[in-house]
Write a protein that holds these residues in place. Structure first.
Motif, PDB file in Angstrom:
ATOM      1  N   ALA A 124      54.552  21.808 -32.840  1.00  5.00           N
ATOM      2  CA  ALA A 124      53.520  20.813 -32.537  1.00  5.00           C
ATOM      3  C   ALA A 124      54.035  19.394 -32.723  1.00  5.00           C
ATOM      4  CB  ALA A 124      52.300  21.045 -33.423  1.00  5.00           C
ATOM      5  N   VAL A 125      54.778  19.177 -33.791  1.00  3.17           N
ATOM      6  CA  VAL A 125      55.439  17.887 -34.050  1.00  3.17           C
ATOM      7  C   VAL A 125      56.884  18.206 -34.395  1.00  3.17           C
ATOM      8  CG1 VAL A 125      55.468  15.788 -35.453  1.00  3.17           C
ATOM      9  CG2 VAL A 125      53.279  16.864 -34.876  1.00  3.17           C
ATOM     10  N   LYS A 174      49.866  14.245 -31.394  1.00  4.68           N
ATOM     11  CA  LYS A 174      49.467  12.988 -32.038  1.00  4.68           C
ATOM     12  C   LYS A 174      48.414  13.201 -33.135  1.00  4.68           C
ATOM     13  CE  LYS A 174      46.475  11.818 -28.066  1.00  4.68           C
ATOM     14  NZ  LYS A 174      46.686  13.087 -27.338  1.00  4.68           N
ATOM     15  N   SER A 175      47.435  14.074 -32.909  1.00  3.93           N
ATOM     16  CA  SER A 175      46.415  14.344 -33.924  1.00  3.93           C
ATOM     17  C   SER A 175      47.006  15.095 -35.114  1.00  3.93           C
ATOM     18  CB  SER A 175      45.249  15.140 -33.332  1.00  3.93           C
ATOM     19  OG  SER A 175      44.526  14.364 -32.403  1.00  3.93           O
ATOM     20  N   THR A 176      47.914  16.032 -34.837  1.00  5.28           N
ATOM     21  CA  THR A 176      48.590  16.756 -35.915  1.00  5.28           C
ATOM     22  C   THR A 176      49.392  15.787 -36.776  1.00  5.28           C
ATOM     23  OG1 THR A 176      48.751  18.734 -34.523  1.00  5.28           O
ATOM     24  CG2 THR A 176      50.196  18.633 -36.432  1.00  5.28           C
ATOM     25  N   LEU A 182      46.291  16.649 -44.725  1.00  2.30           N
ATOM     26  CA  LEU A 182      45.243  17.580 -44.345  1.00  2.30           C
ATOM     27  C   LEU A 182      45.893  18.806 -43.703  1.00  2.30           C
ATOM     28  CD1 LEU A 182      42.636  15.097 -42.802  1.00  2.30           C
ATOM     29  CD2 LEU A 182      42.707  16.023 -45.121  1.00  2.30           C
ATOM     30  N   ILE A 183      47.070  18.581 -43.113  1.00  3.33           N
ATOM     31  CA  ILE A 183      47.969  19.651 -42.671  1.00  3.33           C
ATOM     32  C   ILE A 183      49.303  19.407 -43.372  1.00  3.33           C
ATOM     33  CG2 ILE A 183      49.202  20.666 -40.721  1.00  3.33           C
ATOM     34  CD1 ILE A 183      46.943  19.744 -38.901  1.00  3.33           C
ATOM     35  N   GLU A 184      49.853  20.444 -43.989  1.00  2.00           N
ATOM     36  CA  GLU A 184      51.113  20.280 -44.709  1.00  2.00           C
ATOM     37  C   GLU A 184      52.292  20.231 -43.731  1.00  2.00           C
ATOM     38  OE1 GLU A 184      51.768  19.714 -47.819  1.00  2.00           O
ATOM     39  OE2 GLU A 184      49.717  19.876 -48.587  1.00  2.00           O
TER      40      GLU A 184
END
Length: 321
Positions: free
Chosen positions: A31-32, A55-57, A65-67
């Motif tokens: 995702a990133v 971009k949101s990730t 909020l996401i590791e």
């Protein structure tokens, strides 16, 4: 040089793909995939790209909020990725988020007053009387009235709910606000009101914004600098006017050519990209954009371009330069 508030280095998030009866990991969704940038104190950095570009990730990883899978996030020289839960909670007083969907981000069972007071209770800020006063002040500041504190989210329009979301983000007096597509779910007539409100709040409270969006017109209106993402990577980063006037990356050029101009006499060539966005679970080798790029050469298929500075403050990841 303006002071750097947030620094991101080599940030990655790879989500595992499970398969088979035993649920073994058979691959990863990238995702990133190695994003680096800085956010300067008092500026608005816009991040744009097509849906699914990461971009949101990226925004959610900055607050953990996401590791993250890999990489480093530093806020005022504190490495966010290494903080304990208690240290992270303290840091979140200075880093807040405005979410995309004002319908889903507010608890429907709580009154607006309780929703806004909750961050102060979590961080142990103020007495009950002081918290109530702060709630009423913020409601007035974002264009609502103090009596709205007794109402529930379903009693408000989309634009009003987003104002409540912005007020909630401001409750702890943060230094950085990550706005994840804060106006994309709103009517066009309401979008401009919310954007103007955010700019007024930035001047009044000295805020720094990381503004995530897919609407290039909105980003140009509010951003000092703009970063363009494609398939989990940053492909271009520059001062806003410079990027819109002289885009270097072929992907940025294609995006800007599709932005409608409110002038029936204005003519320009629209760049039509061939093919679909590749899957982030199986990205192309070399430059991720080479499968759709009209200028792709053999080196683009084999070697990932370095994200480097081409002119003062203008970074691009492209073999053409």
């Amino acid at each position: 040089m303006t002071e750097t508030l947030l620094k991101v280095e080599g940030l990655k998030k790879h989500f595992p793909i499970s398969g088979g009866i035993l649920g073994k990991t058979v691959g990863h969704v990238k995702a990133v995939d190695g994003v680096s940038f800085e956010v300067r104190k008092g500026e608005t950095l816009g991040i744009v790209g097509e849906s699914g570009c990461g971009k949101s990730t990226t925004g959610r990883m900055l607050l953990r909020l996401i590791e993250p899978s890999e990489g480093k996030v530093s806020f005022e020289d504190k490495e966010v990725t290494k903080l304990s839960n208690s240290e992270l909670r303290k840091l979140r007083r200075d880093m807040q988020m405005v979410f995309q969907d004002p319908f889903a981000s507010l608890n429907p069972r709580h009154t607006v007053g309780k929703i806004l007071e909750e961050p102060l209770i979590v961080h142990g800020i103020g007495s009950p009387q002081e918290r109530k006063k702060r709630v009423h002040e913020l409601l007035e500041i974002v264009g609502l009235s103090s009596y709205h504190a007794k109402r529930y989210p379903h009693q408000f329009s989309g634009g009003q709910r987003q104002r409540i979301g912005i007020a909630r983000a401001l409750m702890t007096k943060p230094k950085l606000i990550i706005a994840d597509e804060p106006v994309s779910a709103l009517d066009v007539s309401i979008q401009s009101q919310v954007l103007n409100l955010m700019q007024d709040l930035q001047k009044e409270f000295g805020l720094t914004y990381l503004f995530i969006a897919h609407d290039l017109g909105v980003v140009r209106h509010i951003s000092d600098r703009v970063g363009v993402m494609y398939l989990g990577r940053m492909v271009e980063l520059s001062e806003s006017e410079n990027l819109y006037d002289k885009p270097l990356h072929p992907y940025t050029q294609a995006l800007l050519s599709a932005v409608p101009i409110p002038d029936p006499k204005f003519e320009r060539d629209t760049i039509l990209l061939q093919g679909d966005i590749p899957s982030p679970s199986n990205p192309p080798s070399g430059c991720a954009f080479h499968t759709r790029c009209p200028h792709a050469t053999e080196i683009c298929k084999q070697q990932t371009p370095e994200f480097k500075e081409q002119s003062k403050g203008h970074y691009v990841a492209c073999h053409l330069y």
